[in-house]
Design a protein around this motif. Structure first.
Motif, PDB file in Angstrom:
ATOM      1  N   GLY A 184       0.823  -1.210   0.000  1.00  0.00           N
ATOM      2  CA  GLY A 184       0.000   0.000   0.000  1.00  0.00           C
ATOM      3  C   GLY A 184       0.854   1.256   0.000  1.00  0.00           C
ATOM      4  O   GLY A 184       0.611   2.197  -0.766  1.00  0.00           O
TER       5      GLY A 184
ATOM      6  N   ALA B 212       2.585   1.727  -3.350  1.00  0.00           N
ATOM      7  CA  ALA B 212       1.640   2.145  -4.397  1.00  0.00           C
ATOM      8  C   ALA B 212       1.220   3.593  -4.216  1.00  0.00           C
ATOM      9  O   ALA B 212       0.804   4.250  -5.168  1.00  0.00           O
ATOM     10  N   ALA B 213       1.317   4.088  -2.986  1.00  0.00           N
ATOM     11  CA  ALA B 213       1.000   5.498  -2.745  1.00  0.00           C
ATOM     12  C   ALA B 213       2.236   6.381  -2.921  1.00  0.00           C
ATOM     13  O   ALA B 213       2.201   7.568  -2.638  1.00  0.00           O
ATOM     14  N   GLY B 214       3.339   5.790  -3.365  1.00  0.00           N
ATOM     15  CA  GLY B 214       4.519   6.572  -3.746  1.00  0.00           C
ATOM     16  C   GLY B 214       5.607   6.679  -2.710  1.00  0.00           C
ATOM     17  O   GLY B 214       6.551   7.445  -2.883  1.00  0.00           O
TER      18      GLY B 214
ATOM     19  N   VAL C 269       1.283   5.593  -9.371  1.00  0.00           N
ATOM     20  CA  VAL C 269       1.007   6.067  -8.015  1.00  0.00           C
ATOM     21  C   VAL C 269      -0.487   6.343  -7.856  1.00  0.00           C
ATOM     22  O   VAL C 269      -1.155   6.765  -8.798  1.00  0.00           O
ATOM     23  N   LEU C 270      -0.988   6.043  -6.672  1.00  0.00           N
ATOM     24  CA  LEU C 270      -2.395   6.318  -6.353  1.00  0.00           C
ATOM     25  C   LEU C 270      -2.518   7.800  -6.042  1.00  0.00           C
ATOM     26  O   LEU C 270      -1.944   8.279  -5.067  1.00  0.00           O
ATOM     27  N   ASP C 271      -3.238   8.520  -6.884  1.00  0.00           N
ATOM     28  CA  ASP C 271      -3.291   9.966  -6.750  1.00  0.00           C
ATOM     29  C   ASP C 271      -4.648  10.476  -7.242  1.00  0.00           C
ATOM     30  O   ASP C 271      -5.010  10.233  -8.395  1.00  0.00           O
ATOM     31  N   PRO C 272      -5.403  11.155  -6.379  1.00  0.00           N
ATOM     32  CA  PRO C 272      -6.709  11.673  -6.800  1.00  0.00           C
ATOM     33  C   PRO C 272      -6.615  12.608  -8.009  1.00  0.00           C
ATOM     34  O   PRO C 272      -7.583  12.747  -8.761  1.00  0.00           O
TER      35      PRO C 272
ATOM     36  N   PRO D 143      -6.529   9.676 -11.255  1.00  0.00           N
ATOM     37  CA  PRO D 143      -6.947   8.366 -10.723  1.00  0.00           C
ATOM     38  C   PRO D 143      -6.630   7.217 -11.676  1.00  0.00           C
ATOM     39  O   PRO D 143      -6.926   7.306 -12.871  1.00  0.00           O
ATOM     40  N   VAL D 144      -6.015   6.181 -11.136  1.00  0.00           N
ATOM     41  CA  VAL D 144      -5.772   4.962 -11.918  1.00  0.00           C
ATOM     42  C   VAL D 144      -6.291   3.777 -11.120  1.00  0.00           C
ATOM     43  O   VAL D 144      -6.418   3.843  -9.901  1.00  0.00           O
ATOM     44  N   SER D 145      -6.620   2.715 -11.836  1.00  0.00           N
ATOM     45  CA  SER D 145      -6.937   1.444 -11.186  1.00  0.00           C
ATOM     46  C   SER D 145      -5.693   0.574 -11.258  1.00  0.00           C
ATOM     47  O   SER D 145      -5.132   0.377 -12.334  1.00  0.00           O
ATOM     48  N   ILE D 146      -5.269   0.061 -10.105  1.00  0.00           N
ATOM     49  CA  ILE D 146      -4.096  -0.822 -10.055  1.00  0.00           C
ATOM     50  C   ILE D 146      -4.549  -2.175  -9.520  1.00  0.00           C
ATOM     51  O   ILE D 146      -5.224  -2.236  -8.497  1.00  0.00           O
ATOM     52  N   GLY D 147      -4.177  -3.217 -10.215  1.00  0.00           N
ATOM     53  CA  GLY D 147      -4.502  -4.552  -9.706  1.00  0.00           C
ATOM     54  C   GLY D 147      -5.771  -5.127 -10.299  1.00  0.00           C
ATOM     55  O   GLY D 147      -6.455  -5.923  -9.646  1.00  0.00           O
ATOM     56  N   ALA D 148      -6.103  -4.732 -11.513  1.00  0.00           N
ATOM     57  CA  ALA D 148      -7.291  -5.269 -12.171  1.00  0.00           C
ATOM     58  C   ALA D 148      -7.053  -6.715 -12.574  1.00  0.00           C
ATOM     59  O   ALA D 148      -5.915  -7.183 -12.656  1.00  0.00           O
TER      60      ALA D 148
END
Lengths: 417, 335
Positions: free
Chosen positions: A67, A70-72, A196-199, A202-207
């Motif tokens: 986590g 993924a948040a950088g 990176v998870l960033d508002p 927005p990207v989907s990671i782990g589809a």
């Protein structure tokens, strides 16, 4: 700066110099001193800003690192043995997601029977998880490899496991040259994530990925590891330019010039092997050593080049492929494809069994005579093994194996192997 | 022209549309500017309660955080139906890692964001973790409890449909007693799921003394949204357990999802309450008390309680569970 410190402390200080942002810790021997030291630095405020999280399991440790990464954030954890297996699902996941987490594995045997001492069963059980795996020969290298690991992992977006022998290295007080913050900053740029998870974006990671692309995603994981084979020597060279010493790389040869017998090994046992080789060289034996620093990706070409001139190869490993023989030796054999030479697998030091110069000398002399079995278990106590085999033939309910063997040995104080 | 007076709150809830309500009472979901965090086009079954619940909850969380939200998602129906790549229905930054580690992944995200904010690299962003009952009460429970006890700054939302629907309707620890699933079949002397097993995770969450614990159903939209809003006003570990009926797994008509959720609440089988720091602060009272049969009968997973013979013995035990909830949580409206 030269310091006489414990291996774990050296690694903790090196990790701190890499400015990690999230560290997760779950206690398991023999890695505990590393995260304890880091926790102290975070608590004291000397390592800041950094979040140190005491998690409830190794599975959570790797998941928190996933986590955070993924948040950088630059993320780090350490584990060993059962802990590595307990987090196995997340270990594969971190690699599959391409998150450059760095993890120390203080190598330790896998149970049952439970055993806290050193061998390489843990890291090698996860050799195909998609992590880059580096094995340190001594504490200086363990320290240095961590700094290189962050650089390498973040460049490739791949997680890196730095393996160091539990107790033998983690708990050994050795002299190390601790780099300065300026040196590390010059070598290791801030982490710039590829995803990176960033508002704001927005990207989907782990589809879920179906048969239409799964092969390709997996191939790219392989291709990236192949890239590491080129990057690692380059980063080792850069490391030398800044820090002034050789550390890392793919493999290291020692006295292999004109060697007819070359011993291949990983980790701290290389030190003992080199001592034996030195002694044998003095009496005219043509023997050398190939130390493997990088186990994944496996440096096939470097290993082949290092072994090509030899007549025989002895792979001495602290791991075992049950029902086959060796793990390291199977990999080495692939590097020797098409070359005609004698190849011997020696399983040694499982569960902390001491590997002595005396045993190694005897072993290498036998190898030179080609008098070794293809698979040898070094210093195996045949008496208790055979006794148990007879017991099993005689009685259906022969009882638990490990406990029987211990009873056969009797009370053990220090043994001379 | 004949005149028909509009009676508000006809069924005890806000059944009128937003346009008839003052702005402060309007739901996030009924507003044109809603975020559509879980956008249309996903592959949930018709009448999926989880899809509704997730859209309600995440839109409300987006509204509460001004769109500054990151979601972590457990493996399960929600993950599978929302991201059949290259299509994703998520209009929020979203990560799926594993089945059992969602709370820990969210902890990691929150930790990273905290450090990044200290460094001035990011502005304030909140974290929501979400999963089904399997990913919450079973395989994800260790990580969930860890996240709770550390009081990590995460809102964990469980969408409870009482079983492993994604893998073909198997029993979870949230499956109600007597319910038929693929692993608790309706055969033998005691058909369906056994009595005396299972757990109610909201009560366990309460025992962690975390800042906020609440339950909700997809039948009470405003209540659900208000709970998400309240959760996002607080920091630390927060837990929201939403009952999301599953037409496929429960065996009811796909247009009856909301009705099923309402019946679960009105019979007392699913208590709807709110708690802060370990103390219950409010309950959503039962307005029209109903016997449990009203809820059970329309569902095929309970069909064996009504035919070939009426199992009054089992129905009595289920009614006792509902009565105990009513007693324990004080669900009956004071006269």
């Amino acid at each position: 700066m030269l310091k006489q410190i414990e291996g774990s402390r050296a690694v903790a200080e090196a990790v701190a110099l890499c400015r990690p942002e999230v560290i997760c810790a779950y206690p398991i021997s023999p890695q505990t001193h590393i995260v304890e030291a880091l926790g102290e630095m975070v608590k004291a405020g000397t390592l800041a800003p950094c979040e140190f999280i005491n998690v409830e399991s190794e599975f959570a440790a790797m998941s928190v690192a996933i986590g955070a990464s993924a948040a950088g954030a630059r993320s780090y954890t350490a584990t060993a043995s059962q802990g590595l297996l307990f987090m196995a699902e997340a270990v594969f996941n971190a690699a599959g997601l391409g998150l450059p987490i760095v993890m120390t594995v203080a190598n330790r045997a896998i149970g049952a029977p439970i055993n806290i001492w050193n061998d390489h069963s843990d890291a090698l059980a996860l050799r195909d998880a998609g992590w880059i795996q580096l094995f340190a020969e001594n504490n200086q290298e363990a320290l240095d490899l961590h700094i290189q690991a962050f650089r390498l992992g973040e460049e490739l977006s791949l997680p890196v496991m730095v393996c160091m022998d539990g107790f033998i290295l983690t708990h050994a007080f050795e002299r190390v040259d601790m780099p300065t913050q300026e040196q590390v900053d010059a070598y290791l740029p801030p982490y710039e994530p590829r995803q990176v998870l960033d508002p704001a974006e927005p990207v989907s990671i782990g589809a879920m990925v179906g048969p239409e692309a799964f092969m390709e995603v997996r191939y790219l994981a392989h291709a990236k590891q192949m890239e590491a084979l080129k990057l690692i020597p380059a980063y080792a060279a850069e490391f030398k330019a800044i820090f002034g010493r050789d550390s890392g790389g793919l493999t290291h040869t020692y006295r292999c010039e004109d060697a007819e017998t070359i011993v291949v090994a990983m980790g701290s046992v290389l030190g003992t092997i080199k001592d034996v080789v030195d002694e044998m060289r003095e009496t005219g034996h043509k023997i050398g050593v190939l130390g493997i620093t990088l186990f994944r990706p496996f440096p096939l070409e470097a290993v082949r080049a290092g072994l090509k001139g030899a007549k025989r190869v002895v792979v001495l490993e602290k791991s075992m492929a049950v029902g086959l023989g060796g793990i390291l030796s199977t990999n080495v054999r692939m590097a020797l494809s098409g070359l005609h030479m004698h190849g011997y697998t020696v399983i040694a030091g499982l569960g902390g069994r001491a590997i002595t110069k005396q045993s190694l000398t005897k072993l290498f002399l036998e190898a030179e005579q080609d008098a070794l079995e293809h698979v040898t278990f070094l210093d195996l106590d045949w008496a208790i093994v055979n006794k148990q085999l007879e017991r099993e033939k005689a009685h259906r309910r022969s009882g638990p194996v490990a406990e029987n063997l211990l009873r056969d040995i009797g009370v053990v104080a220090a043994r001379n192997y | 022209m004949s005149y028909q007076p509009i009676k508000f709150y006809q069924t005890g809830t806000f059944t009128v549309g937003n346009r008839l309500l003052p702005p402060e009472q309007r739901s996030v979901q009924a507003q044109q500017k809603r975020y559509n965090s879980l956008n249309s086009g996903h592959r949930a079954c018709q009448g999926c309660g989880e899809a509704l619940g997730a859209r309600y909850a995440i839109d409300a969380a987006m509204e509460a955080t001004n769109g500054r939200l990151i979601c972590a998602n457990a493996t399960g129906c929600l993950e599978v139906f929302s991201t059949p790549y290259p299509e994703t229905s998520w209009q929020v930054p979203w990560i799926h890692s594993l089945f059992g580690n969602t709370a820990a992944v969210a902890t990691g995200i929150a930790a990273a964001l905290k450090v990044k904010m200290q460094k001035g690299e990011r502005r304030h962003i909140r974290v929501v973790a979400q999963g089904g009952d399997g990913g919450t009460t079973d395989i994800g429970f260790g990580c969930l409890s860890g996240m709770f006890e550390r009081n990590d700054d995460v809102l964990f939302i469980c969408y409870d449909n009482g079983g492993y629907m994604n893998t073909g309707i198997q029993r979870s620890s949230a499956t109600p007693p007597a319910a038929r699933t693929a692993t608790t079949p309706a055969v033998g002397e005691t058909p369906g799921n056994v009595f005396g097993q299972g757990k109610f995770v909201p009560a366990i969450a309460l025992a962690h003394d975390i800042p906020y614990v609440a339950t909700a159903t997809v039948a009470d939209l405003r209540d659900l949204e208000a709970k998400v809003r309240r959760a996002m006003e607080l920091s630390g570990a927060r837990y929201l357990h939403i009952l999301v009926p599953c037409p496929l797994g429960w065996g009811f008509a796909s247009h009856e999802t909301i009705k099923m959720a309402r019946l679960a609440k009105e019979t007392g089988l699913f208590p709807v309450f709110e708690a802060e720091h370990g103390e219950i602060t409010a309950v959503l009272p039962i307005r029209h008390p109903l016997p449990v049969e009203e809820y059970l009968k329309p569902q095929k997973r309970f069909a064996h309680l009504f035919a070939p013979r009426l199992r009054t013995d089992v129905l009595t035990r289920l009614q006792a569970l509902a009565d105990r909830n009513i007693q324990r949580y004080g669900l009956l409206e004071k006269p």
